[in-house]
Design a protein around this motif. Structure first.
Motif, PDB file in Angstrom:
ATOM      1  N   GLU A   1       9.939 -67.165 -66.540  1.00 35.90           N
ATOM      2  CA  GLU A   1       9.409 -68.518 -66.339  1.00 35.90           C
ATOM      3  C   GLU A   1      10.590 -69.472 -66.392  1.00 35.90           C
TER       4      GLU A   1
ATOM      5  N   HIS B   1      -2.061 -70.617 -67.177  1.00 34.67           N
ATOM      6  CA  HIS B   1      -2.680 -71.206 -68.363  1.00 34.67           C
ATOM      7  C   HIS B   1      -2.116 -72.582 -68.715  1.00 34.67           C
ATOM      8  N   ASP B   2      -1.115 -73.048 -67.981  1.00 33.85           N
ATOM      9  CA  ASP B   2      -0.535 -74.374 -68.246  1.00 33.85           C
ATOM     10  C   ASP B   2      -0.900 -75.379 -67.163  1.00 33.85           C
TER      11      ASP B   2
ATOM     12  N   HIS C   1      11.982 -69.343 -78.757  1.00 33.20           N
ATOM     13  CA  HIS C   1      11.687 -69.880 -80.094  1.00 33.20           C
ATOM     14  C   HIS C   1      10.758 -68.943 -80.844  1.00 33.20           C
TER      15      HIS C   1
ATOM     16  N   ASP D   1       0.292 -73.196 -80.810  1.00 34.60           N
ATOM     17  CA  ASP D   1       0.427 -73.337 -79.360  1.00 34.60           C
ATOM     18  C   ASP D   1      -0.166 -72.096 -78.696  1.00 34.60           C
TER      19      ASP D   1
ATOM     20  N   ASP E   1       8.999 -66.058 -71.296  1.00 33.45           N
ATOM     21  CA  ASP E   1       8.648 -67.464 -71.444  1.00 33.45           C
ATOM     22  C   ASP E   1       9.899 -68.355 -71.378  1.00 33.45           C
TER      23      ASP E   1
HETATM   24  C1  GLC Z   1       5.627 -71.865 -71.632  1.00 28.39           C
HETATM   25  C2  GLC Z   1       4.215 -71.389 -71.806  1.00 28.39           C
HETATM   26  C3  GLC Z   1       3.440 -72.465 -72.493  1.00 28.39           C
HETATM   27  C4  GLC Z   1       4.053 -72.697 -73.846  1.00 28.39           C
HETATM   28  C5  GLC Z   1       5.548 -73.014 -73.722  1.00 28.39           C
HETATM   29  C6  GLC Z   1       6.241 -72.913 -75.040  1.00 28.39           C
HETATM   30  O1  GLC Z   1       5.725 -72.958 -70.796  1.00 28.39           O
HETATM   31  O2  GLC Z   1       3.678 -71.024 -70.577  1.00 28.39           O
HETATM   32  O3  GLC Z   1       2.075 -72.165 -72.605  1.00 28.39           O
HETATM   33  O4  GLC Z   1       3.421 -73.756 -74.477  1.00 28.39           O
HETATM   34  O5  GLC Z   1       6.198 -72.113 -72.882  1.00 28.39           O
HETATM   35  O6  GLC Z   1       6.292 -71.591 -75.473  1.00 28.39           O
END
Ligand code: GLC
Length: 553
Positions: A251, A325-326, A101, A58, A197
């Motif tokens: 986030e 980036h998402d 995680h 990821d 995150d």
């Molecule tokens: C957050 C990140 C994303 C990632 C996810 C899991 O949303 O911005 O890119 O895939 O967490 O870590």
């Protein structure tokens, strides 16, 4: 406390920024090379997406070692040099802490798999139901069930994200100590900021229960749990909170204003600010991301306004952003990149930068980079994108329609290599990049933008204004005429000074009547706008995607 209210943060996606060793992947030496470019823009801090050791399932959000640099990006020495070089330009770094995680390749998970009880308690591992079903019916945010068989036992481990991203057990004090230690490790390296995150999903109950199958109800079973606030306060008190110069942002997935205030009100000792995402779901079809519908402007305005007012009333603080980036590129999403590339990019920028909060610029935004619109599903790399494509086809959506949705919403839209110039691979790398370059790189690139463009300079000006005008960094916020069909307008106020900001979100002229707003247009000056010679009075007609900020006494 350190004043983060007049700061602007630049998000840099290391994989796609600049490839100095020409292996197709961006790296730290590439970043070092481009620091003068970022200093020219005027930003204060760079948020780096994860660069730690990772299997990259990821793109680095699956970490296998939190205290090392993945060799694809360089070495720890490179990292230290980068911090030092940037400091000379008054630029600091914010690192991404992925604490919900780890990768299943992390030593902790590997030890757990080999039977070590201590490490099994680092993760959320549960028995199957008596009928053999998975422990709960929860779904992974990346598609499919949220549980996976734990090795060759009868148990399952929880993964709210990819199957290779095992959720950590924050209930275990040893896990909390490990994570605190990681933050302190990076603080010692001179890092001045942290982006955490998916932080509001770290607090899971001991007993996990089935959801009703409704996705909002399901999320409420593990999102914004009261204990999350306790964990964040602990992290704050035992790591970054000891240095008042540190900036933090959490986030927060599917959060609400009430919690937003709790996370960021300074008296709570949690975080400086949060990212919330409601305003970036206004082009979902009935809540469904994989769709293609025009954005709901009224809803967008309502959400921006509610969060501005709500957070302000509770002395909270918003991180302001359109891109990351998402997310697909905001100018492709809310603007018109064909007919009004400059006007729509600058209107979106201004709408955001003059709000109350701390603005983030995502790499390439400052030159008007767009979604790449790849014509082939194989051009996309992102794991979420491929899972979604598969699920769409399984739901009998035809291939062309599925690809249309992917083109609109894929996270790869913003991950394509930075467009530096008009040479091969947009000057990002001398070899084929890990993800294709958007094919408009000959028209949209840094070199051309700096030579003849106007978007970069507009951003530069907006950044500078935040430092020069307290009405921008500290002022109050009030949305006005929110029922206007085309225009989002608001007033910022500070010590008698008023800043009126008008933004036309459409490609046609639009009028606003301000005669009832009790504003004195006899004494005004235009602070910044994306058209020349605007005619200011109590009735104002804005041109396509026009934005204007007017200072009033
Ligand atoms: C957050 C990140 C994303 C990632 C996810 C899991 O949303 O911005 O890119 O895939 O967490 O870590």
């Amino acid at each position: 406390m350190y004043n983060f209210k007049d700061k602007v943060i630049y998000q840099l996606y290391p994989k796609s920024f600049k490839d100095a060793n020409n292996d197709g992947v961006g790296d730290i030496r590439g970043i070092i090379e481009k620091i003068p470019y970022l200093a020219n823009l005027g930003i204060d801090m760079i948020w780096l997406n994860p660069m730690y050791k990772s299997p990259q399932k990821d793109n680095g959000y699956d970490i296998s070692d939190y205290k090392s640099i993945d060799p694809i990006f360089g070495t720890m020495e490179d990292f230290e040099e980068m911090v030092e070089v940037a400091r000379k330009y008054n630029i600091d770094f914010m690192l991404d802490m992925v604490f919900n995680h780890t990768s299943i390749e992390h030593e902790w998970f590997q030890k757990a798999l080999s039977g070590d009880k201590k490490y099994q308690d680092y993760y959320i591992i549960r028995d199957a139901k008596s009928n053999g079903d998975k422990p709960t019916n929860w779904l992974s945010k990346f598609g499919g069930p949220a549980w996976e068989k734990f090795g060759n036992t009868d148990k399952y481990y929880l993964h709210l994200y990819d199957v290779t991203q095992a959720d950590l057990n924050w209930r275990n004090p040893e896990v909390r100590e490990e994570l605190i230690d990681i933050v302190n490790f990076w603080l010692k390296k001179g890092v001045k900021g942290f982006r955490f995150d998916v932080l509001n999903v770290i607090g899971k109950d001991e007993v996990l229960i089935d959801s009703t199958g409704d996705s909002a109800q399901e999320k409420s079973l593990y999102t914004d749990k009261p204990v999350v606030h306790e964990y964040i306060k602990l992290l704050n008190n035992k790591s970054f909170g000891n240095d008042k110069n540190i900036i933090t942002v959490g986030e927060m997935s599917s959060t609400n204003i009430e919690n937003g205030i709790l996370y960021t009100n300074p008296s709570r000792e949690e975080l400086s600010m949060i990212f919330s995402f409601h305003h970036l779901k206004v082009d979902y079809d009935n809540g469904e991301k994989w769709s293609k519908v025009p954005f709901d402007f009224e809803e967008l305005k309502k959400l921006l306004n509610d969060w501005q007012e709500g957070m302000s009333n509770g002395d909270g603080w918003n991180a302001l952003f359109w891109n990351n980036h998402d997310q697909p590129r905001s100018n492709s999403r809310f603007g018109d990149v064909k007919k009004y590339p400059y006007e729509s990019a600058t209107m979106l920028a201004q709408t955001l930068h003059l709000l109350r909060g701390t603005p983030y610029i995502y790499q390439g935004e400052e030159i008007g980079m767009t979604n790449p619109s790849f014509d082939n599903i194989d051009d996309y790399v992102d794991i979420e994108t491929h899972n979604a494509y598969k699920e769409l086809l399984e739901k009998s959506v035809d291939k062309d329609t599925a690809l249309e949705y992917i083109k609109e919403k894929s996270r790869d839209n913003s991950r394509t290599p930075m467009q530096w110039d008009n040479t091969a691979n947009a000057g990002f790398s001398k070899v084929k990049p890990w993800l294709k370059v958007a094919n408009n790189y000959k028209e949209i690139n840094v070199q051309r933008e700096l030579d003849t463009g106007k978007i970069f300079n507009y951003y530069k000006k907006l950044i500078k204004l935040r430092k020069d005008y307290k009405v921008i960094s500290e002022g109050t916020y009030r949305g006005i005429q929110l029922d206007n069909k085309y225009i989002y307008s608001y007033i910022r106020e500070y010590e008698g000074q008023k800043l009126l900001v008008l933004n036309n979100f459409y490609g046609e002229n639009a009028k606003i009547d301000l005669s009832k707003e009790n504003l004195d247009f006899n004494n005004y000056s235009v602070l910044i706008g994306n058209y020349e010679n605007s005619n200011i009075s109590s009735v104002i007609e804005l041109k396509p995607y026009e934005t204007i900020a007017i200072l009033l006494k």
